[in-house]
Design a protein around this motif. Structure first.
Motif, PDB file in Angstrom:
ATOM      1  N   LEU A   1     -15.199   3.822 -46.081  1.00 39.90           N
ATOM      2  CA  LEU A   1     -14.099   4.289 -46.932  1.00 39.90           C
ATOM      3  C   LEU A   1     -13.534   5.606 -46.405  1.00 39.90           C
ATOM      4  N   GLY A   2     -14.425   6.470 -45.920  1.00 41.12           N
ATOM      5  CA  GLY A   2     -13.955   7.715 -45.324  1.00 41.12           C
ATOM      6  C   GLY A   2     -13.080   7.458 -44.113  1.00 41.12           C
TER       7      GLY A   2
ATOM      8  N   SER B   1      -7.679   7.014 -41.660  1.00 40.96           N
ATOM      9  CA  SER B   1      -6.711   6.179 -40.952  1.00 40.96           C
ATOM     10  C   SER B   1      -5.363   6.155 -41.662  1.00 40.96           C
ATOM     11  N   VAL B   2      -5.370   5.913 -42.965  1.00 44.31           N
ATOM     12  CA  VAL B   2      -4.098   5.792 -43.693  1.00 44.31           C
ATOM     13  C   VAL B   2      -3.393   7.136 -43.823  1.00 44.31           C
ATOM     14  N   THR B   3      -4.126   8.226 -43.724  1.00 42.03           N
ATOM     15  CA  THR B   3      -3.486   9.543 -43.798  1.00 42.03           C
ATOM     16  C   THR B   3      -3.100  10.079 -42.426  1.00 42.03           C
TER      17      THR B   3
ATOM     18  N   LEU C   1      -7.296   4.491 -35.433  1.00 41.45           N
ATOM     19  CA  LEU C   1      -8.354   3.511 -35.225  1.00 41.45           C
ATOM     20  C   LEU C   1      -7.817   2.295 -34.485  1.00 41.45           C
ATOM     21  N   ASP C   2      -8.679   1.629 -33.763  1.00 38.72           N
ATOM     22  CA  ASP C   2      -8.356   0.372 -33.083  1.00 38.72           C
ATOM     23  C   ASP C   2      -9.314  -0.682 -33.625  1.00 38.72           C
ATOM     24  N   LEU C   3      -8.830  -1.453 -34.597  1.00 39.69           N
ATOM     25  CA  LEU C   3      -9.680  -2.431 -35.263  1.00 39.69           C
ATOM     26  C   LEU C   3      -9.581  -3.809 -34.627  1.00 39.69           C
ATOM     27  N   VAL C   4      -8.889  -3.907 -33.517  1.00 42.93           N
ATOM     28  CA  VAL C   4      -8.745  -5.197 -32.832  1.00 42.93           C
ATOM     29  C   VAL C   4      -9.439  -5.163 -31.480  1.00 42.93           C
ATOM     30  N   GLY C   5      -9.013  -4.249 -30.627  1.00 44.56           N
ATOM     31  CA  GLY C   5      -9.598  -4.179 -29.297  1.00 44.56           C
ATOM     32  C   GLY C   5     -10.775  -3.230 -29.179  1.00 44.56           C
ATOM     33  N   PHE C   6     -10.949  -2.359 -30.196  1.00 44.57           N
ATOM     34  CA  PHE C   6     -12.050  -1.379 -30.200  1.00 44.57           C
ATOM     35  C   PHE C   6     -12.073  -0.618 -28.874  1.00 44.57           C
TER      36      PHE C   6
ATOM     37  N   LEU D   1     -20.276  14.318 -43.480  1.00 42.28           N
ATOM     38  CA  LEU D   1     -20.400  15.209 -44.635  1.00 42.28           C
ATOM     39  C   LEU D   1     -19.241  16.196 -44.688  1.00 42.28           C
ATOM     40  N   GLY D   2     -18.133  15.824 -44.034  1.00 44.65           N
ATOM     41  CA  GLY D   2     -16.977  16.694 -43.958  1.00 44.65           C
ATOM     42  C   GLY D   2     -16.018  16.538 -45.115  1.00 44.65           C
ATOM     43  N   VAL D   3     -14.877  17.185 -44.982  1.00 43.89           N
ATOM     44  CA  VAL D   3     -13.924  17.318 -46.083  1.00 43.89           C
ATOM     45  C   VAL D   3     -13.448  15.969 -46.608  1.00 43.89           C
ATOM     46  N   VAL D   4     -13.146  15.028 -45.719  1.00 43.86           N
ATOM     47  CA  VAL D   4     -12.663  13.724 -46.188  1.00 43.86           C
ATOM     48  C   VAL D   4     -13.735  13.016 -47.005  1.00 43.86           C
TER      49      VAL D   4
END
Length: 327
Positions: A108-109, A114-116, A121-126, A281-284
Motif C-alpha cells: 500500500l505504501g 506511485s500514484v503521487t 514503478l514498472d509493474l510489467v517488465g520489472f 518506516l518513512g513518511v509515506v
C-alpha cells in the motif's frame, strides 16, 4: 494471577536502562571499527542487538521477583503472552493474518508513492529488478522471466516471516511481551505510545550510523521514533487483542521480510526520493499506518471490552471491568 493497578516503575527503569545499555554495547564494534553500516559484521551485530530487549526483560523480571515474590514459570509465560494460547484459534489465525497483512501494508505504501509520483514503478517488465540481477551475474548470463522471479520473491515473504521470527521474538518479548503490559495501568493509548517511542529510541545506535533513513543525527532518531510509534500501535493492538505476543512476533518478522519489496517494482533509471520518504518506516508509511489505526479505532477495536483483560487493567475501564482478585 497478579494484576497491576499502577506501573512497576523500578522494574520499568531497569528494563529501560538495560535494553539501552546493551544495545549500545552490542553495536559498539560498528562504531569502533569506523566502517559503520559497511562493516563486514553489520548483519550479525544488528541481529544480536535484537535479543537485547529479551535480556532486559529477564532483568526486569528479576526486579519484580524481589518486589512481588517468586512466581511459577506458567504465570510468567502467561504474563509475557508466550503460553498458553487462549483462545488458541483466535491467536493462531491472528498470526496467519498478520504474516500476509504486513506485506500488504508495504505494498500500500508503494501504491501511494506511485500514484503521487514519488516513485516510478514498472509493474510489467520489472526493469529495475532486471537491471539489478544483470549487474549481479556475468554478462550474457540468461535469466528466467522477471515476472516469475517476482512472484517467487513475493511468495517467499511468508517463509521469510518464519525465518525472521526468532530475531523478532528477541525484540517483541521485550516491547510487546513485557513493556506494553507493564505500562498498561497508565491507560491503553499511553502504554502503546510510550512503548513505541522507547522502541524507536532503542534503535539509536544504528540510526546514528545512517541506518534506515541515511540521517545519522537526532533527526534520524526522531524519524525512527515516529515510525515505531505508529507501527508499534498496530503490533501492540495484536498483543492487546489476543493476550499473546506471537502475532506481534510474526507481524514484525513479516514486515522485515517485506522491507525490500520496492526493489522488485522500481523502474530502471527512475529517480528515488530520500529514504526518509520511501523507507518502510518513512513518511509515506506513517500515513498508511495512521489510516489502518483510524480504521481499527472506528471499528471499536481499541475499546476495553475488545482487549484482553489478562494484560492488566486499563485505568479508563469502568470499575466493574477491572479484575480485583488474583486467579
Amino acid at each position: 494471577m497478579h494484576v497491576q493497578t499502577r506501573p512497576d516503575w523500578p522494574a520499568i527503569a531497569v528494563f529501560a536502562v538495560t535494553s539501552l545499555v546493551l544495545s549500545w554495547l552490542v553495536a559498539l564494534p560498528l562504531w569502533l571499527g569506523g566502517r559503520g553500516l559497511h562493516d563486514l559484521f553489520f548483519g550479525l551485530v544488528a541481529a544480536a542487538m535484537m535479543f537485547t530487549p529479551a535480556l532486559a526483560t529477564v532483568a526486569a523480571l528479576l526486579v519484580q521477583r524481589r518486589t512481588r515474590g517468586r512466581r511459577g514459570a506458567r504465570v510468567v509465560l502467561r504474563e509475557l503472552g508466550m503460553w498458553p494460547l487462549r483462545p488458541a484459534a483466535r491467536t493462531i489465525w491472528m498470526c496467519v493474518a498478520v504474516i500476509f497483512a504486513a506485506p500488504v501494508l508495504v505494498a500500500l505504501g508503494l501504491f501511494v508513492m506511485s500514484v503521487t509520483g514519488i516513485l516510478t514503478l514498472d509493474l510489467v517488465g520489472f526493469s529495475g529488478f532486471a537491471q539489478t540481477l544483470q549487474e549481479a551475474v556475468p554478462a550474457g548470463t540468461p535469466l528466467p522471466p522477471m515476472g516469475v522471479l517476482v512472484v517467487v520473491q513475493l511468495a517467499m515473504i511468508p517463509l521469510g516471516a518464519l525465518f525472521n521470527a526468532p530475531l523478532a521474538f528477541g525484540e517483541e518479548l521485550g516491547w510487546r511481551g513485557w513493556l506494553l503490559p507493564a505500562l498498561r495501568p497508565l491507560g491503553t493509548w499511553p502504554a502503546l505510545l510510550v512503548s513505541g517511542a522507547f522502541w524507536g529510541l532503542w534503535h539509536a545506535p544504528l540510526i546514528l550510523l545512517g541506518y534506515n533513513f541515511a540521517e545519522p543525527n537526532a533527526f534520524g532518531v526522531l524519524l525512527m521514533i515516529v515510525g515505531c510509534v505508529l507501527f508499534g500501535v498496530l503490533l501492540g493492538w495484536t498483543r492487546l487483542r489476543t493476550a499473546s505476543v506471537w502475532p506481534a512476533v510474526f507481524a514484525h518478522g513479516a514486515f522485515n521480510a517485506s522491507a525490500g519489496m520496492v526493489a522488485l517494482f522500481l523502474a530502471a533509471g527512475a529517480p528515488t526520493p530520500p529514504l526518509m520518504v520511501m523507507s518502510p518506516l518513512g513518511v509515506v508509511m506513517w500515513g498508511v499506518f495512521a489510516v489502518v489505526i483510524a480504521v481499527l479505532v472506528v471499528l471499536g477495536q481499541f475499546r476495553p471490552a475488545r482487549l484482553a483483560a489478562e494484560l492488566g487493567p486499563d485505568r479508563r475501564r469502568a470499575p466493574a471491568e477491572v479484575p480485583s482478585t488474583a486467579s
